[in-house]
Design a protein around this motif. Structure first.
Motif, PDB file in Angstrom:
ATOM      1  N   VAL A   1      10.727   3.326   7.773  1.00 40.96           N
ATOM      2  CA  VAL A   1       9.725   3.411   6.713  1.00 40.96           C
ATOM      3  C   VAL A   1       9.127   4.805   6.760  1.00 40.96           C
ATOM      4  N   GLN A   2       9.255   5.546   5.674  1.00 41.13           N
ATOM      5  CA  GLN A   2       8.743   6.910   5.584  1.00 41.13           C
ATOM      6  C   GLN A   2       7.562   6.933   4.615  1.00 41.13           C
ATOM      7  N   VAL A   3       6.460   7.576   5.019  1.00 42.53           N
ATOM      8  CA  VAL A   3       5.239   7.622   4.221  1.00 42.53           C
ATOM      9  C   VAL A   3       4.974   9.051   3.757  1.00 42.53           C
ATOM     10  N   ASP A   4       4.569   9.188   2.501  1.00 42.90           N
ATOM     11  CA  ASP A   4       4.175  10.478   1.936  1.00 42.90           C
ATOM     12  C   ASP A   4       2.781  10.313   1.340  1.00 42.90           C
ATOM     13  N   ALA A   5       1.770  10.879   2.013  1.00 40.88           N
ATOM     14  CA  ALA A   5       0.388  10.842   1.525  1.00 40.88           C
ATOM     15  C   ALA A   5      -0.234  12.192   1.853  1.00 40.88           C
ATOM     16  N   ARG A   6       0.105  13.177   1.075  1.00 43.33           N
ATOM     17  CA  ARG A   6      -0.184  14.568   1.433  1.00 43.33           C
ATOM     18  C   ARG A   6      -1.672  14.900   1.461  1.00 43.33           C
ATOM     19  N   ASP A   7      -2.474  14.163   0.701  1.00 40.39           N
ATOM     20  CA  ASP A   7      -3.895  14.486   0.630  1.00 40.39           C
ATOM     21  C   ASP A   7      -4.732  13.623   1.565  1.00 40.39           C
ATOM     22  N   ALA A   8      -4.080  12.954   2.507  1.00 42.63           N
ATOM     23  CA  ALA A   8      -4.795  11.963   3.320  1.00 42.63           C
ATOM     24  C   ALA A   8      -4.585  12.213   4.804  1.00 42.63           C
ATOM     25  N   ASP A   9      -5.386  11.500   5.588  1.00 38.70           N
ATOM     26  CA  ASP A   9      -5.197  11.480   7.034  1.00 38.70           C
ATOM     27  C   ASP A   9      -4.213  10.367   7.388  1.00 38.70           C
ATOM     28  N   ILE A  10      -3.164  10.710   8.150  1.00 36.20           N
ATOM     29  CA  ILE A  10      -2.147   9.736   8.556  1.00 36.20           C
ATOM     30  C   ILE A  10      -2.150   9.666  10.071  1.00 36.20           C
ATOM     31  N   THR A  11      -2.382   8.451  10.601  1.00 28.61           N
ATOM     32  CA  THR A  11      -2.523   8.302  12.049  1.00 28.61           C
ATOM     33  C   THR A  11      -1.586   7.227  12.567  1.00 28.61           C
ATOM     34  N   PRO A  12      -0.551   7.583  13.333  1.00 29.91           N
ATOM     35  CA  PRO A  12       0.303   6.568  13.962  1.00 29.91           C
ATOM     36  C   PRO A  12      -0.492   5.769  14.996  1.00 29.91           C
ATOM     37  N   GLN A  13      -0.183   4.471  15.119  1.00 32.93           N
ATOM     38  CA  GLN A  13      -0.863   3.587  16.055  1.00 32.93           C
ATOM     39  C   GLN A  13       0.085   3.170  17.178  1.00 32.93           C
ATOM     40  N   THR A  14      -0.500   2.801  18.289  1.00 29.67           N
ATOM     41  CA  THR A  14       0.327   2.437  19.440  1.00 29.67           C
ATOM     42  C   THR A  14       1.116   1.156  19.218  1.00 29.67           C
ATOM     43  N   ASP A  15       0.685   0.308  18.271  1.00 27.84           N
ATOM     44  CA  ASP A  15       1.415  -0.934  18.001  1.00 27.84           C
ATOM     45  C   ASP A  15       2.563  -0.741  17.019  1.00 27.84           C
ATOM     46  N   GLY A  16       2.836   0.516  16.645  1.00 28.98           N
ATOM     47  CA  GLY A  16       3.941   0.807  15.738  1.00 28.98           C
ATOM     48  C   GLY A  16       3.550   0.847  14.283  1.00 28.98           C
ATOM     49  N   SER A  17       2.275   0.703  13.973  1.00 30.05           N
ATOM     50  CA  SER A  17       1.815   0.777  12.591  1.00 30.05           C
ATOM     51  C   SER A  17       1.302   2.177  12.281  1.00 30.05           C
ATOM     52  N   ILE A  18       0.936   2.375  11.018  1.00 33.78           N
ATOM     53  CA  ILE A  18       0.378   3.653  10.565  1.00 33.78           C
ATOM     54  C   ILE A  18      -0.883   3.371   9.768  1.00 33.78           C
ATOM     55  N   LYS A  19      -1.926   4.161  10.000  1.00 31.77           N
ATOM     56  CA  LYS A  19      -3.144   4.074   9.208  1.00 31.77           C
ATOM     57  C   LYS A  19      -3.278   5.306   8.321  1.00 31.77           C
ATOM     58  N   ILE A  20      -3.678   5.080   7.081  1.00 31.86           N
ATOM     59  CA  ILE A  20      -3.856   6.155   6.107  1.00 31.86           C
ATOM     60  C   ILE A  20      -5.261   6.029   5.541  1.00 31.86           C
ATOM     61  N   SER A  21      -5.987   7.124   5.507  1.00 36.09           N
ATOM     62  CA  SER A  21      -7.353   7.078   4.988  1.00 36.09           C
ATOM     63  C   SER A  21      -7.592   8.229   4.020  1.00 36.09           C
ATOM     64  N   GLY A  22      -8.414   7.935   2.996  1.00 32.17           N
ATOM     65  CA  GLY A  22      -8.826   8.949   2.045  1.00 32.17           C
ATOM     66  C   GLY A  22      -7.740   9.432   1.120  1.00 32.17           C
ATOM     67  N   ALA A  23      -6.808   8.578   0.739  1.00 37.43           N
ATOM     68  CA  ALA A  23      -5.678   8.989  -0.095  1.00 37.43           C
ATOM     69  C   ALA A  23      -5.925   8.664  -1.564  1.00 37.43           C
ATOM     70  N   ASN A  24      -5.424   9.526  -2.426  1.00 35.77           N
ATOM     71  CA  ASN A  24      -5.361   9.230  -3.855  1.00 35.77           C
ATOM     72  C   ASN A  24      -4.021   8.581  -4.222  1.00 35.77           C
ATOM     73  N   GLU A  25      -2.992   8.912  -3.448  1.00 37.70           N
ATOM     74  CA  GLU A  25      -1.640   8.430  -3.742  1.00 37.70           C
ATOM     75  C   GLU A  25      -0.863   8.306  -2.442  1.00 37.70           C
ATOM     76  N   VAL A  26      -0.170   7.175  -2.270  1.00 35.38           N
ATOM     77  CA  VAL A  26       0.672   6.961  -1.091  1.00 35.38           C
ATOM     78  C   VAL A  26       2.046   6.495  -1.562  1.00 35.38           C
ATOM     79  N   LYS A  27       3.058   7.237  -1.136  1.00 29.88           N
ATOM     80  CA  LYS A  27       4.438   6.874  -1.479  1.00 29.88           C
ATOM     81  C   LYS A  27       5.131   6.377  -0.215  1.00 29.88           C
ATOM     82  N   ILE A  28       5.887   5.283  -0.375  1.00 32.75           N
ATOM     83  CA  ILE A  28       6.545   4.653   0.762  1.00 32.75           C
ATOM     84  C   ILE A  28       8.028   4.492   0.450  1.00 32.75           C
ATOM     85  N   TYR A  29       8.875   4.933   1.379  1.00 24.10           N
ATOM     86  CA  TYR A  29      10.324   4.795   1.233  1.00 24.10           C
ATOM     87  C   TYR A  29      10.841   3.986   2.411  1.00 24.10           C
TER      88      TYR A  29
END
Length: 853
Positions: free
Chosen positions: A274-302
């Motif tokens: 799973v690839q994430v594109d959220a250029r205007d946001a904070d992207i933080t990988p988590q130890t449980d294998g998830s990803i957190k995104i904050s403050g985004a206007n647009e998030v693209k997921i592939y």
């Protein structure tokens, strides 16, 4: 083309007329091109006739398991499907979180692979006398289930004990939004079947949130975009699987998940990125294998996912699934959302726009679940047809295996009926509509899978049945070449003849010699098996046994409801005749196997005849065992009516009338797939109102809120059978003109059964001569137009002979048709009770019918 056809065709068309035809073709091509361009230019404007719409999210038992499944509904019945033929997805449209189910059509579990060539077929190794022991029980009439019965001995000596396994889910993509469902206004969820785009939108406070989701065939990825206007997105993205996880990790902007699907032998390995594109946001990988995104206007997921399956017998392994994942994600990320969306929409809409049904109604504005909960409507019937076409191209395209009982979409680790391939109608029904509804590319996986079965089935033919030529297939199949007999003796059957009927019919529609060359060994192998497997019965005729008539019982009062094993069941005998006839035609077209062709011609008259019984019904078995109160869902003994071509109101009056009696006995209401088949039956019986009544029942009473076929929990064959029934109402092309001088269809058409002069209620098979290979197909326009559809039109239906047909009608009357030739060839038209002379068109030409004065 024979001399008669050429001579008649020249009389029909003068050079002047031919010039006009060519000119009309040019105008038609221009109009089609403009139509496509217009469609692409207006994709942002959704056409309500193609869109499934809802004002609430899907039910999601993964999120709220304590709520259970009210009225049998859950995620699989209310979420909306996306797919590219191999990779599938469903989305819930949830407010607080989006649940995307991921499937890979090749991911199976609980079976075996990588055995030696004999063992991989799962066949039972039978001693030379075992088959004869079983057959003697049939000849002695040992019915029921006792130790010496047909069923018990079939189980003991012929049935496999090897594991079939089951189709399995791939993963779940979970995207938390942290939104409060109670705060939402203006919620909308939709799926546009014309473009394959799923959308979700709603408002919270001053913010508007939207999602777009699709599954790309050109780039083999699932794609999603979340956007916010007047607010910010704060998302948590996690991916899970029910299988054993061997590795899961989030790093930078991606999540990598690897796992194993448990097999009895040689686990299936898989990988997902799973690839994430959220250029205007904070992207933080988590130890449980998830990803957190904050403050985004647009998030693209592939998302890309593959397993190690390859259709290579007997290993079924070898795909470089890790490299394929990396390659697909790299390409998708580089191209970006807008390019992927454009290519996806162009791809899907080009296929969907080929065939359009336009019934005469005004869109109601009602949501789809509201339409389904009503008493039926033209709007729902129109939408159901287009949606079924969308499902077809979404779950069957270039994958190495065909669509299964649930098409492509399965959320269960232990799905109903293994989510497998039932060969006593279901997998065949999945492909009835691909050619008539102009989605011929969707047939490829079926042909590929059948070639694997033929490779495996030679071992089942030899080791279980002692047949040294050809191949055999039983009731249930998987993706690993399972061709053995079902573990229950009462379900022992052959299936290659029905599978080959689909194979040859695809050739009939498209007339591609290269394809015929490819499938001919498979068809010939099936015929070779039956040449040796057929055995004389007490009356001297050749019958198939052991067998059954799916999945019905007989003499229930005497021997119980599990008394199913029989000999010479009518469906088998009809399909063997069809197989032999198709093999004769194929060998004639290809100019090979003249000796084998003569063998088939000599055997056809020896086949057990079709019989009319004491109630005037077409007998289901060679003995008159039918019960007029039997309303069983399977009506296999009418296969010669549909999907076969050998019973018709126009050519076989007695058999037609017997089929009518049988249909009256069985009634109208049934399971989803059976309802779809009955729509086809009544269309072939030229009773449009009865066909429509059943199609209306299918769409309004046998459909879940997401229009999946109602057969708890879900089976997709009803969707495809219903769409095939619509095609049959409006155009039929299965009859052939064997006498091109004849002026009536009764005199012109080839007839496969004729009355036995010594037994007037018996109908013996007819040997086709080699002229059948050149016989033009007859295009029957509006053979079963229902009065409920007084006005309308359809474009892009396909007819056998390499033709496409547009038809328009008004006030219940035929107005006009346009026939387009995809191949050089000849045909005849039957409309309003009249048969045309033979017409010849060259590839690219078109004809308006009736001809303009």
């Amino acid at each position: 083309m024979n001399e008669t056809t050429t001579r008649v065709a020249k009389r029909e068309f003068s050079p002047t007329t031919a010039t006009k035809v060519t000119f009309r073709m040019s105008i038609g091509k221009l109009a089609a091109l403009l139509g496509v361009l217009f469609a692409f230019a207006t994709l942002a404007i959704a056409d309500e006739r193609y869109v499934l719409r809802y004002d609430a999210p899907a039910m999601d038992n993964l999120r709220e398991p304590s709520k259970g499944k009210p009225k049998g509904l859950g995620y699989i019945q209310t979420a909306l499907p996306l797919g590219n033929g191999r990779l599938g997805a469903m989305f819930s449209g949830g407010i607080d979180f989006e649940h995307v189910l991921i499937n890979d059509i090749t991911l199976w579990m609980n079976a075996k692979r990588g055995q030696d060539v004999v063992a991989q077929s799962s066949t039972r190794i039978v001693a030379p006398d075992d088959l004869e022991t079983v057959r003697k029980a049939y000849r002695d009439g040992n019915y029921g289930t006792k130790s010496n019965s047909m069923e018990s001995l079939s189980t003991k000596y012929l049935s496999s004990t090897e594991p079939l396994g089951n189709y399995a889910p791939f993963s779940d993509l979970l995207i938390s939004t942290h939104h409060d469902p109670a705060s939402v206004r203006n919620y909308h969820r939709s799926l546009d079947s014309r473009t394959g785009l799923g959308t979700v939108s709603y408002s919270i406070g001053n913010g508007t949130f939207t999602r777009e989701l699709f599954c790309s065939y050109p780039h083999d990825v699932v794609v999603a975009r979340f956007t916010a206007d007047g607010a910010k997105l704060n998302l948590s993205i996690q991916t899970t699987t029910k299988h054993q996880v061997t590795h899961v990790e989030s790093m930078d902007k991606r999540i990598v998940l690897s796992g194993k699907a448990k097999m009895v032998q040689d686990d299936v390995e898989f990988m997902q990125i799973v690839q994430v594109d959220a250029r205007d946001a904070d992207i933080t990988p988590q130890t449980d294998g998830s990803i957190k995104i904050s403050g985004a206007n647009e998030v693209k997921i592939y998302l890309a996912g593959y397993c190690d399956y390859l259709p290579v017998y007997p290993s079924f392994k070898g795909r470089d699934y890790q490299a394929d994942c990396e390659k697909a994600i790299a390409a998708a990320s580089k191209l970006g959302f807008d390019v992927l969306k454009e290519s996806h929409v162009n791809d899907v809409s080009a296929l969907m726009n080929r065939c359009r049904l336009a019934l005469d109604f005004e869109p109601s504005g009602l949501t789809t679940d509201t339409l389904v909960s009503g008493k039926g409507s033209l709007e729902l019937e129109n939408l159901y047809f287009h949606y079924s076409r969308y499902l077809q191209l979404s779950c069957s395209r270039d994958a190495p295996v065909p669509s299964n009982l649930q098409g492509l979409w399965n959320a269960d680790f232990k799905p109903a009926w293994n989510c497998d391939y039932h060969t006593d109608i279901n997998v065949q029904m999945n492909y009835w509509m691909v050619d008539p509804a102009n989605l011929s590319e969707s047939f490829r996986p079926f042909a590929q899978w059948t070639k694997i079965l033929a490779q495996s089935g030679v071992h089942t033919a030899r080791e279980t049945f002692g047949v040294n030529k050809g191949w055999s297939m039983g009731l249930n199949g998987n993706v690993f070449g399972f061709t053995a007999q079902n573990e229950h003796g009462r379900r022992n059957q052959q299936a290659a003849h029905w599978l080959c009927q689909n194979l040859f019919d695809h050739y009939a529609f498209n007339q591609e010699r290269e394809y015929l060359e490819e499938i001919y060994p498979t068809i010939k192998g099936a015929a070779e098996f039956f040449v040796e497997y057929l055995s004389p019965w007490k009356d001297g005729t050749l019958v198939v046994y052991p067998t059954w008539s799916p999945e019905n019982s007989y003499l229930v009062k005497q021997h119980g409801r599990l008394n199913k094993q029989a000999y010479g069941a009518s469906w088998d005998q009809q399909l063997v005749l069809s197989l032999f006839t198709d093999c004769i035609e194929a060998s004639t077209v290809l100019g090979r196997d003249e000796v084998f062709r003569k063998t088939l011609q000599e055997m056809i008259p020896k086949l057990c005849p079709q019989k009319i019984g004491q109630y005037g019904q077409l007998q289901e078995w060679p003995e008159d065992w039918d019960n007029p109160k039997d309303t069983h869902r399977h009506i296999s003994h009418l296969i010669a009516l549909h999907p076969g071509r050998d019973i018709s109101p126009l050519t076989t009056k007695e058999l037609y009338e017997a089929a009518l009696v049988t249909m009256q006995h069985r009634g109208d209401e049934s399971t989803g797939w059976s309802t779809g088949w009955k729509t086809c039956f009544w269309s072939r019986l030229h009773d449009g109102d009865r066909a429509h009544k059943i199609y209306e029942f299918l769409t309004s009473q046998r459909a879940y809120p997401n229009l999946f076929d109602f057969h708890p929990p879900f089976q997709i064959d009803g969707n495809f059978g219903g769409a095939a029934g619509v095609c049959e109402m409006l155009l039929q092309s299965h009859l052939r003109s064997i006498d091109n001088h004849a002026e009536t269809i009764e005199e012109a058409a080839f007839v496969a059964y004729q009355t036995d002069p010594e037994e007037p209620q018996h109908f013996v098979p007819v040997v086709p001569n080699e002229k059948l290979a050149d016989a033009p197909y007859i295009l029957h326009l509006l053979p079963a137009l229902p009065s409920a559809w007084p006005s309308g039109k359809i474009s892009g239906l396909k007819a056998r002979g390499g033709l496409e047909v547009d038809i328009e009608w008004n006030v219940g009357k035929f107005v006009q048709a346009t026939i387009h030739a995809n191949r050089n060839g000849a045909f005849r038209i039957y409309a309003e009770g009249k048969l045309s002379e033979v017409i010849v068109l060259e590839k690219g030409q078109s004809l308006v019918w009736p001809p303009l004065q």
